[in-house]
Scaffold this motif. Structure first.
Motif, mmCIF file in Angstrom:
data_model
loop_
_atom_site.group_PDB
_atom_site.id
_atom_site.type_symbol
_atom_site.label_atom_id
_atom_site.label_comp_id
_atom_site.label_asym_id
_atom_site.label_seq_id
_atom_site.Cartn_x
_atom_site.Cartn_y
_atom_site.Cartn_z
ATOM 1 N N UNK A 21 0.824 -1.197 0.000
ATOM 2 C CA UNK A 21 0.000 0.000 0.000
ATOM 3 C C UNK A 21 0.861 1.251 0.000
ATOM 4 N N UNK A 22 0.573 2.147 -0.940
ATOM 5 C CA UNK A 22 1.332 3.388 -1.065
ATOM 6 C C UNK A 22 0.536 4.544 -0.473
ATOM 7 N N UNK A 23 1.267 5.433 0.161
ATOM 8 C CA UNK A 23 0.699 6.622 0.793
ATOM 9 C C UNK A 23 1.166 7.854 0.039
ATOM 10 N N UNK A 24 0.608 8.993 0.363
ATOM 11 C CA UNK A 24 0.940 10.253 -0.316
ATOM 12 C C UNK A 24 2.206 10.875 0.268
ATOM 13 N N UNK A 25 3.311 10.137 0.144
ATOM 14 C CA UNK A 25 4.599 10.627 0.618
ATOM 15 C C UNK A 25 5.502 10.890 -0.572
ATOM 16 N N UNK A 26 6.254 11.997 -0.522
ATOM 17 C CA UNK A 26 7.230 12.261 -1.577
ATOM 18 C C UNK A 26 8.494 11.460 -1.285
ATOM 19 N N UNK A 27 9.504 11.610 -2.136
ATOM 20 C CA UNK A 27 10.724 10.812 -1.987
ATOM 21 C C UNK A 27 11.494 11.114 -0.709
ATOM 22 N N UNK A 87 -1.837 17.594 2.254
ATOM 23 C CA UNK A 87 -2.581 17.449 3.515
ATOM 24 C C UNK A 87 -4.003 17.978 3.342
ATOM 25 N N UNK A 88 -4.984 17.138 3.649
ATOM 26 C CA UNK A 88 -6.384 17.514 3.549
ATOM 27 C C UNK A 88 -6.929 17.578 2.132
ATOM 28 N N UNK A 89 -6.119 17.221 1.135
ATOM 29 C CA UNK A 89 -6.500 17.333 -0.278
ATOM 30 C C UNK A 89 -6.503 15.941 -0.920
ATOM 31 N N UNK A 90 -7.680 15.310 -1.041
ATOM 32 C CA UNK A 90 -7.708 13.949 -1.589
ATOM 33 C C UNK A 90 -7.185 13.856 -3.026
ATOM 34 N N UNK A 91 -7.411 14.859 -3.856
ATOM 35 C CA UNK A 91 -6.919 14.805 -5.241
ATOM 36 C C UNK A 91 -5.391 14.812 -5.275
ATOM 37 N N UNK A 92 -4.770 15.686 -4.490
ATOM 38 C CA UNK A 92 -3.305 15.750 -4.451
ATOM 39 C C UNK A 92 -2.728 14.454 -3.880
ATOM 40 N N UNK A 93 -3.371 13.921 -2.844
ATOM 41 C CA UNK A 93 -2.877 12.663 -2.275
ATOM 42 C C UNK A 93 -3.011 11.527 -3.280
ATOM 43 N N UNK A 94 -4.123 11.471 -3.994
ATOM 44 C CA UNK A 94 -4.324 10.399 -4.973
ATOM 45 C C UNK A 94 -3.282 10.484 -6.081
ATOM 46 N N UNK A 95 -3.010 11.685 -6.564
ATOM 47 C CA UNK A 95 -1.989 11.836 -7.610
ATOM 48 C C UNK A 95 -0.635 11.333 -7.124
ATOM 49 N N UNK A 96 -0.248 11.683 -5.886
ATOM 50 C CA UNK A 96 1.043 11.247 -5.345
ATOM 51 C C UNK A 96 1.072 9.737 -5.162
ATOM 52 N N UNK A 97 -0.022 9.170 -4.679
ATOM 53 C CA UNK A 97 -0.077 7.720 -4.490
ATOM 54 C C UNK A 97 0.122 7.002 -5.831
ATOM 55 N N UNK A 98 -0.536 7.483 -6.887
ATOM 56 C CA UNK A 98 -0.377 6.834 -8.186
ATOM 57 C C UNK A 98 1.021 7.044 -8.756
ATOM 58 N N UNK A 99 1.642 8.179 -8.480
ATOM 59 C CA UNK A 99 3.042 8.361 -8.883
ATOM 60 C C UNK A 99 3.932 7.360 -8.149
ATOM 61 N N UNK A 140 -2.166 4.680 9.045
ATOM 62 C CA UNK A 140 -1.034 4.713 9.967
ATOM 63 C C UNK A 140 -0.862 6.080 10.642
ATOM 64 N N UNK A 141 -1.243 7.157 9.938
ATOM 65 C CA UNK A 141 -1.244 8.501 10.528
ATOM 66 C C UNK A 141 -2.542 9.189 10.115
ATOM 67 N N UNK A 142 -3.104 10.019 10.976
ATOM 68 C CA UNK A 142 -4.416 10.613 10.683
ATOM 69 C C UNK A 142 -4.453 11.518 9.463
ATOM 70 N N UNK A 143 -3.319 12.082 9.044
ATOM 71 C CA UNK A 143 -3.328 12.975 7.882
ATOM 72 C C UNK A 143 -3.407 12.218 6.550
ATOM 73 N N UNK A 144 -3.200 10.898 6.570
ATOM 74 C CA UNK A 144 -3.332 10.113 5.346
ATOM 75 C C UNK A 144 -4.806 9.846 5.088
ATOM 76 N N UNK A 145 -5.267 10.162 3.878
ATOM 77 C CA UNK A 145 -6.662 9.977 3.504
ATOM 78 C C UNK A 145 -6.886 8.659 2.778
#
Length: 132
Positions: free
Chosen positions: A34-40, A47-59, A116-121
């Motif tokens: 499982x991938x989270x919205x973390x950069x390298x 944070x708080x933005x599902x579209x931005x998190x989804x884009x990062x997860x797919x990257x 794992x952390x509350x800021x992950x959507x």
């Protein structure tokens, strides 16, 4: 590359919308955690933005697949873990940037109480099959 067969509506099963019911192929199996919205650097993106998190997860998924010698063409299954089902449109939009509608993998979406952390959507895992 594995030749994948997609069966969107097996006999007696309601047609799938936004996923394929059955995907099969032969070859080497690849499991992407499982991938989270973390950069390298391990910093949260969006944070708080599902579209931005989804884009990062797919990257991140794209990079993990590449490390295994795979692409999204090899993906047979995605599992979406979300803290709110309202995030699914953002996930589908990010997925559409990587996977065309006629090549959708099997998929499951699960709403969870937390990650794992509350800021992950969301957290998304992938399974792929590479040719022999």
């Amino acid at each position: 590359m594995s030749e994948l067969t997609r069966i969107p509506a097996p006999e007696g099963v309601a047609p799938a919308t936004a996923y394929t019911h059955v995907v099969l192929g032969t070859g080497r199996f690849v499991a992407i955690s499982g991938q989270l919205a973390l950069d390298e650097d391990g910093k949260l993106v969006g944070e708080g933005d599902p579209a931005a998190q989804a884009r990062q997860v797919f990257e991140n998924l794209s990079r993990c697949l590449a490390a295994a010698g795979a692409t999204f063409d090899n993906v047979v299954k995605l599992t979406f873990f979300v803290t709110d089902m309202a995030y699914l449109p953002a996930i589908r939009a990010a997925r559409a940037a990587h996977i065309p509608d006629d090549r959708l993998p099997a998929a499951s979406a699960v709403q969870v109480a937390g990650l794992v952390r509350p800021e992950f959507l969301m957290e998304i895992e992938a399974f792929a099959v590479l040719g022999e």
